[in-house]
Design an enzyme around this catalytic site. Structure first.
Site, short mmCIF file in Angstrom:
data_model
loop_
_atom_site.label_atom_id
_atom_site.label_comp_id
_atom_site.label_asym_id
_atom_site.label_seq_id
_atom_site.Cartn_x
_atom_site.Cartn_y
_atom_site.Cartn_z
N LYS A 178 0.87 -1.28 -0.22
CA LYS A 178 -0.45 -0.01 0.08
C LYS A 178 0.77 1.79 -0.28
O LYS A 178 2.09 1.23 0.11
CB LYS A 178 -1.10 -0.06 1.11
CG LYS A 178 -2.36 -1.42 0.94
CD LYS A 178 -2.65 -0.61 2.21
CE LYS A 178 -4.36 -1.77 1.90
NZ LYS A 178 -5.20 -2.02 2.82
N ARG B 78 -3.75 -9.71 5.16
CA ARG B 78 -3.83 -10.74 3.65
C ARG B 78 -3.08 -9.70 2.36
O ARG B 78 -2.71 -8.90 2.57
CB ARG B 78 -5.69 -9.33 3.24
CG ARG B 78 -6.16 -9.75 2.14
CD ARG B 78 -7.01 -8.85 1.63
NE ARG B 78 -7.54 -8.95 0.73
CZ ARG B 78 -7.43 -8.23 0.18
NH1 ARG B 78 -7.14 -6.83 -0.39
NH2 ARG B 78 -8.06 -8.07 -1.43
#
Length: 286
Positions: A230, A265
Site C-alpha cells: 500500500k 491479507r
C-alpha cells in the site's frame, strides 16, 4: 502478540484456528487494482494458476476480488463484478480451501451465498450496503470481515480528518459488531479490519498500528490486516512502484502479527510466510 490465542474464525465450511497467524492470499480479477490490475483477469486459466501458486506458497485462505477499491477507482456495476468472479469461484469451490470474496454489494453477496460459492465475505463497508446484514445473517456459517473506511474509494483520500483515529475506528468497528450480533450473526463468524489506507493519512495508519490493542479490544474480535504494497509502505520507503514494496510489506505484516493480528491479507504469500516463520523461530511468536 495475538491476545485471542484460543479464538477461531467460523468461515463457511471451515473453522479456522487462529492460535497461529493465517495468511490470506489476494486474487484480483480486476483491470485496475493498484498493485496487479489486469494481471490475473485475462483468462480463467491464468487466475486459477495464480490461486494455485498462492496455495503452494503457503496461503491459508484465498480472497477473490472483482472490484478495485484503490483511491479514485472507477465504478463497476454489481453485474460486472459478479461476471468477473463467478467462473473462478465455481472452480475454486472444488479445491476444498477457504475462499472469501472481497465485495461491498449486497446483490453480489446474495448471489454468492445462494450459489454457495463463498466461505466468507470481506467487506470494506462493514455490511453497510442496504440489506447486506440481512443477506449474511440468513446464512448460518459464512464468515465476515468488517472493515472501517472513511468515505468511498472514489473520494476517501481527499483530506481524511479524525479527532482521534484510534478511538473513532475502534468505536465504529464495535458498533458494526453489535449490529451483526443483533441480526443473529454470531461473534465467532466475525473478524475486523481498521482499513489501513482507506480514508487515512500516513499518520493515521501509523497511529492505528502503534495502538493496535486499543481499537481491537473495543470489539474483541480477531483482526484481519491488509497493508500489502500500500501507499503507506511506499511513503515510508520512498518506493513509488507497488511491486517494489515487498520487503516493506513483509515487515509490516510481521509487525501487525506481533501486535495481535490473526490474519494478514497479502500479495506476496511466500515472502510473508518466510517472514512469519523466522519471527516465530527466533522466539518472538511465543
Amino acid at each position: 502478540m495475538n491476545n485471542l490465542k484460543h479464538a477461531h474464525w467460523q468461515c463457511g465450511r471451515f473453522q479456522i484456528d487462529l492460535k497461529q497467524p493465517k495468511i490470506m492470499g489476494i486474487v484480483n480479477l480486476t483491470p485496475d487494482s493498484f498493485s496487479d490490475g489486469g494481471r490475473y483477469n485475462t483468462s480463467l486459466t491464468v487466475a486459477l494458476n495464480h490461486a494455485e501458486q498462492l496455495l503452494k506458497d503457503g496461503a491459508d485462505i484465498l480472497d477473490i476480488g472483482g472490484e478495485s477499491s484503490r483511491p479514485g477507482s472507477d465504478y463497476v456495476s454489481p453485474e460486472e463484478e459478479w461476471a468477473r468472479i463467478e467462473p473462478l469461484l465455481r472452480e475454486l469451490r472444488r479445491w476444498n480451501v477457504p475462499v472469501t470474496v472481497d465485495t461491498r454489494r449486497a446483490w453480489v453477496m446474495r448471489r454468492l451465498l445462494e450459489a454457495q460459492l463463498a466461505d466468507g465475505i470481506n467487506d470494506i463497508q462493514a455490511l453497510e450496503d442496504a440489506d447486506a446484514v440481512t443477506v449474511v445473517s440468513q446464512q448460518q456459517d459464512v464468515g465476515v470481515c468488517l472493515m472501517h473506511m472513511q468515505g468511498k474509494p472514489e473520494n476517501m483520500q481527499h483530506n481524511p480528518v479524525y479527532e482521534d483515529v484510534v478511538a473513532e475506528v475502534g468505536s465504529y468497528l464495535h458498533r458494526r459488531v453489535q449490529v451483526c450480533e443483533q441480526a443473529g450473526i454470531s461473534r465467532e463468524r466475525l473478524t475486523i479490519d481498521p482499513g489501513f489506507g482507506f480514508g487515512k493519512t500516513l499518520e493515521h495508519n501509523i497511529a492505528l498500528m502503534q495502538h493496535f490493542a486499543t481499537w481491537q479490544e473495543m470489539s474483541g474480535c480477531p483482526a484481519l490486516i491488509g497493508v500489502s504494497r500500500k501507499t503507506m509502505i511506499g511513503l515510508l520507503t520512498a518506493e513509488s512502484e507497488p511491486q517494489q514494496r515487498v520487503a516493506g510489506s513483509v515487515v509490516a505484516a510481521v509487525a501487525a502479527v506481533a501486535r495481535g493480528a490473526a490474519i494478514v491479507r497479502v500479495h506476496d504469500v511466500r515472502e510473508t510466510r518466510q517472514g512469519l516463520q523466522i519471527w516465530s523461530a527466533l522466539g518472538f511468536g511465543v
